[in-house]
Motif scaffolding. Structure first.
Motif, PDB file in Angstrom:
ATOM      1  N   VAL A   7     -12.036 -19.978  16.346  1.00 52.30           N
ATOM      2  CA  VAL A   7     -12.385 -18.653  15.860  1.00 52.30           C
ATOM      3  C   VAL A   7     -12.300 -18.689  14.345  1.00 52.30           C
ATOM      4  O   VAL A   7     -11.267 -18.991  13.775  1.00 52.30           O
ATOM      5  CB  VAL A   7     -11.429 -17.573  16.418  1.00 52.30           C
ATOM      6  CG1 VAL A   7     -11.765 -16.219  15.837  1.00 52.30           C
ATOM      7  CG2 VAL A   7     -11.484 -17.555  17.926  1.00 52.30           C
ATOM      8  N   SER A   8     -13.389 -18.407  13.753  1.00 55.14           N
ATOM      9  CA  SER A   8     -13.443 -18.391  12.300  1.00 55.14           C
ATOM     10  C   SER A   8     -13.949 -17.027  11.860  1.00 55.14           C
ATOM     11  O   SER A   8     -15.083 -16.649  12.136  1.00 55.14           O
ATOM     12  CB  SER A   8     -14.390 -19.481  11.805  1.00 55.14           C
ATOM     13  OG  SER A   8     -14.578 -19.344  10.426  1.00 55.14           O
ATOM     14  N   SER A   9     -13.082 -16.289  11.208  1.00 55.84           N
ATOM     15  CA  SER A   9     -13.530 -14.986  10.729  1.00 55.84           C
ATOM     16  C   SER A   9     -13.333 -14.935   9.224  1.00 55.84           C
ATOM     17  O   SER A   9     -12.243 -15.147   8.719  1.00 55.84           O
ATOM     18  CB  SER A   9     -12.784 -13.857  11.427  1.00 55.84           C
ATOM     19  OG  SER A   9     -11.697 -13.442  10.704  1.00 55.84           O
ATOM     20  N   THR A  10     -14.382 -14.694   8.567  1.00 56.29           N
ATOM     21  CA  THR A  10     -14.353 -14.568   7.120  1.00 56.29           C
ATOM     22  C   THR A  10     -14.651 -13.125   6.776  1.00 56.29           C
ATOM     23  O   THR A  10     -15.679 -12.590   7.146  1.00 56.29           O
ATOM     24  CB  THR A  10     -15.405 -15.484   6.472  1.00 56.29           C
ATOM     25  OG1 THR A  10     -15.218 -16.804   6.944  1.00 56.29           O
ATOM     26  CG2 THR A  10     -15.285 -15.450   4.980  1.00 56.29           C
ATOM     27  N   SER A  11     -13.716 -12.522   6.088  1.00 57.33           N
ATOM     28  CA  SER A  11     -13.883 -11.135   5.710  1.00 57.33           C
ATOM     29  C   SER A  11     -14.241 -11.079   4.232  1.00 57.33           C
ATOM     30  O   SER A  11     -13.402 -11.355   3.380  1.00 57.33           O
ATOM     31  CB  SER A  11     -12.604 -10.359   5.980  1.00 57.33           C
ATOM     32  OG  SER A  11     -12.743  -9.044   5.531  1.00 57.33           O
ATOM     33  N   SER A  12     -15.452 -10.755   3.952  1.00 53.78           N
ATOM     34  CA  SER A  12     -15.848 -10.630   2.558  1.00 53.78           C
ATOM     35  C   SER A  12     -16.147  -9.165   2.280  1.00 53.78           C
ATOM     36  O   SER A  12     -17.089  -8.598   2.812  1.00 53.78           O
ATOM     37  CB  SER A  12     -17.064 -11.500   2.255  1.00 53.78           C
ATOM     38  OG  SER A  12     -18.159 -11.076   3.017  1.00 53.78           O
ATOM     39  N   VAL A  13     -15.286  -8.582   1.511  1.00 54.75           N
ATOM     40  CA  VAL A  13     -15.447  -7.185   1.134  1.00 54.75           C
ATOM     41  C   VAL A  13     -16.009  -7.158  -0.274  1.00 54.75           C
ATOM     42  O   VAL A  13     -15.552  -7.879  -1.158  1.00 54.75           O
ATOM     43  CB  VAL A  13     -14.088  -6.455   1.190  1.00 54.75           C
ATOM     44  CG1 VAL A  13     -14.243  -5.010   0.791  1.00 54.75           C
ATOM     45  CG2 VAL A  13     -13.487  -6.565   2.573  1.00 54.75           C
ATOM     46  N   SER A  14     -17.008  -6.339  -0.469  1.00 57.18           N
ATOM     47  CA  SER A  14     -17.664  -6.296  -1.774  1.00 57.18           C
ATOM     48  C   SER A  14     -16.702  -5.777  -2.845  1.00 57.18           C
ATOM     49  O   SER A  14     -15.723  -5.087  -2.566  1.00 57.18           O
ATOM     50  CB  SER A  14     -18.902  -5.410  -1.712  1.00 57.18           C
ATOM     51  OG  SER A  14     -18.527  -4.069  -1.526  1.00 57.18           O
ATOM     52  N   VAL A  15     -17.012  -6.130  -4.054  1.00 60.89           N
ATOM     53  CA  VAL A  15     -16.179  -5.727  -5.185  1.00 60.89           C
ATOM     54  C   VAL A  15     -16.143  -4.212  -5.324  1.00 60.89           C
ATOM     55  O   VAL A  15     -15.090  -3.626  -5.595  1.00 60.89           O
ATOM     56  CB  VAL A  15     -16.696  -6.386  -6.491  1.00 60.89           C
ATOM     57  CG1 VAL A  15     -15.936  -5.871  -7.694  1.00 60.89           C
ATOM     58  CG2 VAL A  15     -16.589  -7.894  -6.401  1.00 60.89           C
ATOM     59  N   SER A  16     -17.255  -3.553  -5.095  1.00 58.66           N
ATOM     60  CA  SER A  16     -17.281  -2.096  -5.229  1.00 58.66           C
ATOM     61  C   SER A  16     -16.381  -1.423  -4.187  1.00 58.66           C
ATOM     62  O   SER A  16     -15.739  -0.418  -4.480  1.00 58.66           O
ATOM     63  CB  SER A  16     -18.714  -1.567  -5.116  1.00 58.66           C
ATOM     64  OG  SER A  16     -19.261  -1.869  -3.857  1.00 58.66           O
ATOM     65  N   LYS A  17     -16.320  -1.999  -2.977  1.00 60.89           N
ATOM     66  CA  LYS A  17     -15.435  -1.432  -1.960  1.00 60.89           C
ATOM     67  C   LYS A  17     -13.969  -1.676  -2.311  1.00 60.89           C
ATOM     68  O   LYS A  17     -13.112  -0.833  -2.057  1.00 60.89           O
ATOM     69  CB  LYS A  17     -15.747  -2.011  -0.582  1.00 60.89           C
ATOM     70  CG  LYS A  17     -17.019  -1.471   0.000  1.00 60.89           C
ATOM     71  CD  LYS A  17     -17.229  -1.931   1.418  1.00 60.89           C
ATOM     72  CE  LYS A  17     -18.508  -1.351   1.985  1.00 60.89           C
ATOM     73  NZ  LYS A  17     -18.700  -1.728   3.382  1.00 60.89           N
ATOM     74  N   ARG A  18     -13.681  -2.824  -2.911  1.00 59.25           N
ATOM     75  CA  ARG A  18     -12.300  -3.103  -3.353  1.00 59.25           C
ATOM     76  C   ARG A  18     -11.883  -2.139  -4.458  1.00 59.25           C
ATOM     77  O   ARG A  18     -10.769  -1.643  -4.474  1.00 59.25           O
ATOM     78  CB  ARG A  18     -12.188  -4.538  -3.847  1.00 59.25           C
ATOM     79  CG  ARG A  18     -12.251  -5.559  -2.761  1.00 59.25           C
ATOM     80  CD  ARG A  18     -12.077  -6.936  -3.312  1.00 59.25           C
ATOM     81  NE  ARG A  18     -12.372  -7.931  -2.301  1.00 59.25           N
ATOM     82  CZ  ARG A  18     -12.196  -9.212  -2.479  1.00 59.25           C
ATOM     83  NH1 ARG A  18     -11.740  -9.676  -3.629  1.00 59.25           N
ATOM     84  NH2 ARG A  18     -12.487 -10.055  -1.509  1.00 59.25           N
ATOM     85  N   ILE A  19     -12.785  -1.891  -5.381  1.00 59.96           N
ATOM     86  CA  ILE A  19     -12.483  -0.959  -6.476  1.00 59.96           C
ATOM     87  C   ILE A  19     -12.283   0.449  -5.926  1.00 59.96           C
ATOM     88  O   ILE A  19     -11.351   1.158  -6.322  1.00 59.96           O
ATOM     89  CB  ILE A  19     -13.591  -1.002  -7.548  1.00 59.96           C
ATOM     90  CG1 ILE A  19     -13.550  -2.340  -8.274  1.00 59.96           C
ATOM     91  CG2 ILE A  19     -13.450   0.149  -8.531  1.00 59.96           C
ATOM     92  CD1 ILE A  19     -14.704  -2.574  -9.217  1.00 59.96           C
ATOM     93  N   ALA A  20     -13.139   0.857  -5.004  1.00 65.90           N
ATOM     94  CA  ALA A  20     -13.021   2.191  -4.403  1.00 65.90           C
ATOM     95  C   ALA A  20     -11.692   2.326  -3.655  1.00 65.90           C
ATOM     96  O   ALA A  20     -11.011   3.350  -3.761  1.00 65.90           O
ATOM     97  CB  ALA A  20     -14.193   2.461  -3.469  1.00 65.90           C
ATOM     98  N   ALA A  21     -11.307   1.300  -2.922  1.00 66.15           N
ATOM     99  CA  ALA A  21     -10.037   1.338  -2.193  1.00 66.15           C
ATOM    100  C   ALA A  21      -8.858   1.384  -3.167  1.00 66.15           C
ATOM    101  O   ALA A  21      -7.895   2.127  -2.962  1.00 66.15           O
ATOM    102  CB  ALA A  21      -9.914   0.129  -1.275  1.00 66.15           C
ATOM    103  N   GLY A  22      -8.936   0.615  -4.239  1.00 64.37           N
ATOM    104  CA  GLY A  22      -7.873   0.619  -5.242  1.00 64.37           C
ATOM    105  C   GLY A  22      -7.727   1.970  -5.919  1.00 64.37           C
ATOM    106  O   GLY A  22      -6.616   2.459  -6.120  1.00 64.37           O
TER     107      GLY A  22
END
Length: 60
Positions: A7-22
């Motif tokens: 099982v290989s799961s790679t979670s790539s969250v965009s930079v804009s979503k990271r900034i919004a979450a922060g």
């Protein structure tokens, strides 16, 4: 008989979503800190006393 499961799961969250979450977390944290800072309950005041002084929020 041997079964292999990979099982290989790679979670790539965009930079804009990271900034919004922060920013959302920063807003919630500041809101909680200032809400407790304006609270008249002694328990709430004492629980956040050092934090308020560290960020420059007057409580006395």
């Amino acid at each position: 008989m041997t079964a292999r499961t990979s099982v290989s799961s790679t979670s790539s969250v965009s930079v804009s979503k990271r900034i919004a979450a922060g920013l959302a977390l920063l807003f919630v944290g500041c809101t909680l800190t200032f809400a407790v800072g304006l609270s008249h309950m002694a328990l709430a005041h004492n629980a956040a006393h050092d934090t308020r002084h560290a960020i420059g929020f007057p409580c006395h």
